[in-house]
Design a protein around this motif. Structure first.
Motif, mmCIF file in Angstrom:
data_model
loop_
_atom_site.group_PDB
_atom_site.id
_atom_site.type_symbol
_atom_site.label_atom_id
_atom_site.label_comp_id
_atom_site.label_asym_id
_atom_site.label_seq_id
_atom_site.Cartn_x
_atom_site.Cartn_y
_atom_site.Cartn_z
ATOM 1 N N LEU A 185 -51.162 -45.580 -12.629
ATOM 2 C CA LEU A 185 -51.367 -45.000 -13.783
ATOM 3 C C LEU A 185 -49.965 -43.906 -13.845
ATOM 4 C CD1 LEU A 185 -53.658 -46.740 -14.267
ATOM 5 C CD2 LEU A 185 -54.281 -44.432 -15.963
ATOM 6 N N GLU A 186 -49.946 -43.024 -12.639
ATOM 7 C CA GLU A 186 -48.567 -42.175 -12.149
ATOM 8 C C GLU A 186 -47.753 -42.616 -11.985
ATOM 9 O OE1 GLU A 186 -48.833 -38.231 -9.749
ATOM 10 O OE2 GLU A 186 -48.282 -39.678 -8.626
ATOM 11 N N GLY A 187 -46.874 -42.669 -12.926
ATOM 12 C CA GLY A 187 -45.777 -43.373 -12.882
ATOM 13 C C GLY A 187 -45.024 -43.892 -13.742
ATOM 14 N N ALA A 188 -46.624 -44.880 -13.741
ATOM 15 C CA ALA A 188 -46.749 -45.949 -15.206
ATOM 16 C C ALA A 188 -45.604 -47.021 -14.178
ATOM 17 C CB ALA A 188 -46.147 -46.465 -16.391
ATOM 18 N N HIS A 189 -46.216 -46.870 -12.281
ATOM 19 C CA HIS A 189 -45.704 -47.254 -11.749
ATOM 20 C C HIS A 189 -46.342 -49.500 -11.518
ATOM 21 C CE1 HIS A 189 -43.036 -47.005 -7.773
ATOM 22 N NE2 HIS A 189 -43.077 -47.804 -7.803
ATOM 23 N N ILE A 190 -45.114 -49.977 -11.559
ATOM 24 C CA ILE A 190 -45.641 -51.623 -11.366
ATOM 25 C C ILE A 190 -45.320 -51.930 -9.440
ATOM 26 C CG2 ILE A 190 -45.676 -54.082 -11.264
ATOM 27 C CD1 ILE A 190 -44.515 -53.284 -14.436
ATOM 28 N N ALA A 191 -46.575 -51.419 -8.697
ATOM 29 C CA ALA A 191 -46.763 -51.709 -7.328
ATOM 30 C C ALA A 191 -46.184 -52.860 -6.696
ATOM 31 C CB ALA A 191 -47.456 -50.923 -6.568
ATOM 32 N N GLU A 192 -47.632 -54.122 -8.001
ATOM 33 C CA GLU A 192 -47.230 -55.349 -6.758
ATOM 34 C C GLU A 192 -46.957 -56.467 -8.025
ATOM 35 O OE1 GLU A 192 -49.977 -55.301 -3.397
ATOM 36 O OE2 GLU A 192 -50.959 -54.793 -4.903
ATOM 37 N N TRP A 193 -46.189 -57.380 -8.179
ATOM 38 C CA TRP A 193 -46.170 -58.816 -9.017
ATOM 39 C C TRP A 193 -46.649 -59.722 -8.214
ATOM 40 C CZ3 TRP A 193 -41.782 -61.788 -11.314
ATOM 41 C CH2 TRP A 193 -42.186 -62.700 -12.023
ATOM 42 N N GLN A 194 -47.034 -60.345 -8.589
ATOM 43 C CA GLN A 194 -46.501 -61.758 -7.583
ATOM 44 C C GLN A 194 -47.852 -62.927 -8.183
ATOM 45 O OE1 GLN A 194 -49.226 -61.729 -3.473
ATOM 46 N NE2 GLN A 194 -48.427 -64.351 -3.283
ATOM 47 N N PRO A 195 -46.252 -63.835 -9.075
ATOM 48 C CA PRO A 195 -46.428 -65.286 -9.897
ATOM 49 C C PRO A 195 -47.825 -66.081 -9.138
ATOM 50 C CG PRO A 195 -44.542 -64.973 -9.961
ATOM 51 C CD PRO A 195 -44.729 -63.989 -9.070
ATOM 52 N N ALA A 196 -48.300 -67.258 -9.549
ATOM 53 C CA ALA A 196 -49.498 -67.754 -8.997
ATOM 54 C C ALA A 196 -48.731 -68.858 -8.294
ATOM 55 C CB ALA A 196 -50.084 -68.542 -9.646
ATOM 56 N N THR A 237 -43.474 -39.378 -11.345
ATOM 57 C CA THR A 237 -44.569 -38.989 -10.652
ATOM 58 C C THR A 237 -45.313 -37.801 -11.818
ATOM 59 O OG1 THR A 237 -43.036 -36.790 -10.435
ATOM 60 C CG2 THR A 237 -43.238 -38.241 -8.236
ATOM 61 N N ALA A 238 -45.068 -38.428 -13.674
ATOM 62 C CA ALA A 238 -45.850 -37.418 -14.020
ATOM 63 C C ALA A 238 -47.317 -38.834 -14.525
ATOM 64 C CB ALA A 238 -44.925 -37.995 -15.396
ATOM 65 N N ASP A 239 -48.328 -38.039 -14.738
ATOM 66 C CA ASP A 239 -49.604 -38.913 -15.609
ATOM 67 C C ASP A 239 -49.502 -40.028 -17.052
ATOM 68 O OD1 ASP A 239 -51.292 -35.776 -13.899
ATOM 69 O OD2 ASP A 239 -50.795 -38.602 -13.437
ATOM 70 N N TRP A 240 -49.019 -40.892 -16.763
ATOM 71 C CA TRP A 240 -48.937 -41.568 -17.980
ATOM 72 C C TRP A 240 -50.186 -42.212 -18.331
ATOM 73 C CZ3 TRP A 240 -44.475 -44.529 -20.361
ATOM 74 C CH2 TRP A 240 -43.280 -43.738 -18.816
ATOM 75 N N HIS A 243 -57.356 -45.146 -5.805
ATOM 76 C CA HIS A 243 -56.172 -45.276 -4.809
ATOM 77 C C HIS A 243 -55.972 -44.342 -4.347
ATOM 78 C CE1 HIS A 243 -53.080 -47.667 -2.276
ATOM 79 N NE2 HIS A 243 -54.375 -47.306 -0.999
ATOM 80 N N GLY A 244 -56.051 -43.422 -2.382
ATOM 81 C CA GLY A 244 -56.023 -42.013 -2.159
ATOM 82 C C GLY A 244 -56.282 -41.442 -3.051
ATOM 83 N N GLU A 245 -54.755 -40.613 -3.825
ATOM 84 C CA GLU A 245 -54.902 -39.525 -4.476
ATOM 85 C C GLU A 245 -54.876 -40.435 -5.934
ATOM 86 O OE1 GLU A 245 -53.068 -36.341 -1.876
ATOM 87 O OE2 GLU A 245 -52.165 -36.358 -4.123
ATOM 88 N N LEU A 246 -54.595 -41.266 -6.134
ATOM 89 C CA LEU A 246 -54.045 -42.238 -7.443
ATOM 90 C C LEU A 246 -55.076 -43.473 -7.927
ATOM 91 C CD1 LEU A 246 -50.716 -42.884 -6.109
ATOM 92 C CD2 LEU A 246 -51.138 -40.662 -7.026
ATOM 93 N N THR A 247 -54.381 -43.833 -9.099
ATOM 94 C CA THR A 247 -55.276 -44.325 -9.622
ATOM 95 C C THR A 247 -55.102 -45.517 -10.785
ATOM 96 O OG1 THR A 247 -56.799 -42.312 -11.180
ATOM 97 C CG2 THR A 247 -56.863 -44.766 -12.122
ATOM 98 N N LYS A 282 -49.167 -40.671 -3.253
ATOM 99 C CA LYS A 282 -49.516 -38.936 -3.359
ATOM 100 C C LYS A 282 -48.974 -38.736 -4.633
ATOM 101 C CE LYS A 282 -50.582 -37.247 1.551
ATOM 102 N NZ LYS A 282 -50.927 -38.391 1.715
ATOM 103 N N LYS A 283 -50.131 -37.866 -4.728
ATOM 104 C CA LYS A 283 -49.728 -36.975 -6.419
ATOM 105 C C LYS A 283 -48.387 -36.494 -6.457
ATOM 106 C CE LYS A 283 -53.343 -36.570 -9.674
ATOM 107 N NZ LYS A 283 -52.838 -37.515 -10.504
ATOM 108 N N GLY A 284 -47.921 -36.390 -7.180
ATOM 109 C CA GLY A 284 -46.732 -35.979 -7.375
ATOM 110 C C GLY A 284 -45.191 -36.398 -6.603
ATOM 111 N N LYS A 285 -45.863 -37.447 -5.935
ATOM 112 C CA LYS A 285 -44.534 -37.706 -4.894
ATOM 113 C C LYS A 285 -44.548 -39.455 -4.809
ATOM 114 C CE LYS A 285 -43.172 -38.204 -0.365
ATOM 115 N NZ LYS A 285 -41.453 -38.782 -1.043
ATOM 116 N N ALA A 286 -43.094 -39.290 -4.927
ATOM 117 C CA ALA A 286 -42.561 -40.899 -5.834
ATOM 118 C C ALA A 286 -42.975 -42.206 -4.999
ATOM 119 C CB ALA A 286 -40.950 -41.389 -5.846
ATOM 120 N N ILE A 287 -42.851 -43.435 -5.382
ATOM 121 C CA ILE A 287 -43.979 -44.095 -4.350
ATOM 122 C C ILE A 287 -42.607 -44.747 -4.435
ATOM 123 C CG2 ILE A 287 -45.222 -46.657 -5.151
ATOM 124 C CD1 ILE A 287 -46.825 -44.896 -6.420
#
Ligand code: TA6
Length: 299
Positions: free
Chosen positions: A40-51, A99-102, A21-25, A66-71
């Motif tokens: 994977l960058e930042g081990a960042h949960i961006a979305e969570w939606q229970p059914a 912003t690290a690669d996990w 997704h863009g520069e990120l995985t 973007k790489k190196g930029k906090a979400i």
């Protein structure tokens, strides 16, 4: 590991797919109980939606990805310092983990829940900031509830001193119709008032302006009454003695390039942390876990 290898090693058909997704995985998760997205960058949960539920996490429509930029949104993982670095050394706000690669380490479906682990180990960047000889494991259980466990071990001869946080952005219908319980009579540092120490006297807490508070020595569960969505979001935790409440309101939001002008109306940060006097000190071989469990119920 590239995307092909990630899908070969950890992909689960119809459940877990890795994509660019863009520069990120990112890992895209779909189980009968919930859907989620984890970068994977930042081990960042961006979305969570229970059914059957609306999205639980706020995500700014202007976030960079973007790489190196906090979400801006979801759950940034804050380590090894919270806010500005305060040991006299230079370093980015809120540390380097977000912003690290996990490294992706594990995935397994158990019933309707997906279990995943991501690992953070020393890098050239962390060494340049004076952090070496540590390992961080982040275990996520994605289902009808969201379970987070951050485990830190020190391999250093000298003590490892660090702060940590799940800097969670919750999606709410309208901040003006939102209140929070669980912080009554707790002391806090008011970062909007020079860090003055105060005590929470009202219950529930209702925000009426920009708010940035560090609640001290509290292990309490917080409940967000998201009245505009007729739901309650419960944030329970263990091994965490600090809770941060943040909303930038209109004025500060206008200064954030990665936030839409009205973004503040639909978010509240309730952060599970160990910061300040609650920072963690680990001797060689010592391990510390911090957990958070998020659940949603009708109001
Ligand atoms: O958790 C609240 C806070 O520390 C605020 O002071 C504010 O700076 C916010 O985090 C966002 O920080 P960021 O570095 O992501 O812009």
């Amino acid at each position: 590991m590239d995307i092909t290898a990630l899908n070969e090693n950890f992909g689960i058909p119809g459940v877990l797919l890795f994509e660019q997704h863009g520069e990120l995985t990112r890992a895209v998760i779909t189980t009968p109980a919930a859907s989620a997205t984890v970068y994977l960058e930042g081990a960042h949960i961006a979305e969570w939606q229970p059914a059957g539920e609306k999205p639980v996490l706020f995500m700014s429509g202007a976030s960079a990805f973007k790489k190196g930029k906090a979400i801006r949104g979801g759950i940034p993982v804050i380590f090894p310092w919270f806010g500005d670095r305060h040991d006299g050394h230079p370093g980015p706000a809120h540390g380097f983990a977000r912003t690290a690669d996990w490294e992706f380490g594990f995935a397994a479906l158990s019933g309707d829940e997906l279990h995943m682990s991501l690992l953070l180990t020393p890098s050239e960047a962390s060494r340049a900031l004076g952090f070496d000889h540590f390992r961080v494991s982040y275990h996520l259980t994605i289902g009808h509830t969201l379970n987070l466990k951050l485990s830190v071990v020190s391999d250093a001869e000298s003590p490892l001193v660090y702060e940590e946080a799940f800097h969670t952005y919750f999606a709410i219908g309208d901040i003006r119709e939102t209140s929070v319980t669980g912080l009554h009579s707790v002391e806090y540092l008011d970062k909007r008032d020079g860090g003055a120490k105060k005590t929470q006297t009202v219950d529930p807490l209702v925000l009426t302006r920009d708010t940035d508070r560090v609640y001290l020595d509290t292990q309490s569960t917080c409940v967000i009454d998201d009245a505009a969505n007729a739901r309650k979001i419960t944030v329970a935790k263990t091994n965490s003695s600090t809770t941060i409440v943040w909303n930038p309101w209109a004025e500060l939001t206008a200064k954030l390039a990665d936030m839409e002008p009205d973004g503040w109306e639909g978010m509240i940060c309730i952060e599970t942390a160990n910061a300040g006097d609650a920072s963690i000190t680990l001797a060689q071989g010592e391990l510390h876990h911090m957990t958070c469990i998020v659940s949603v119920d009708p109001a």
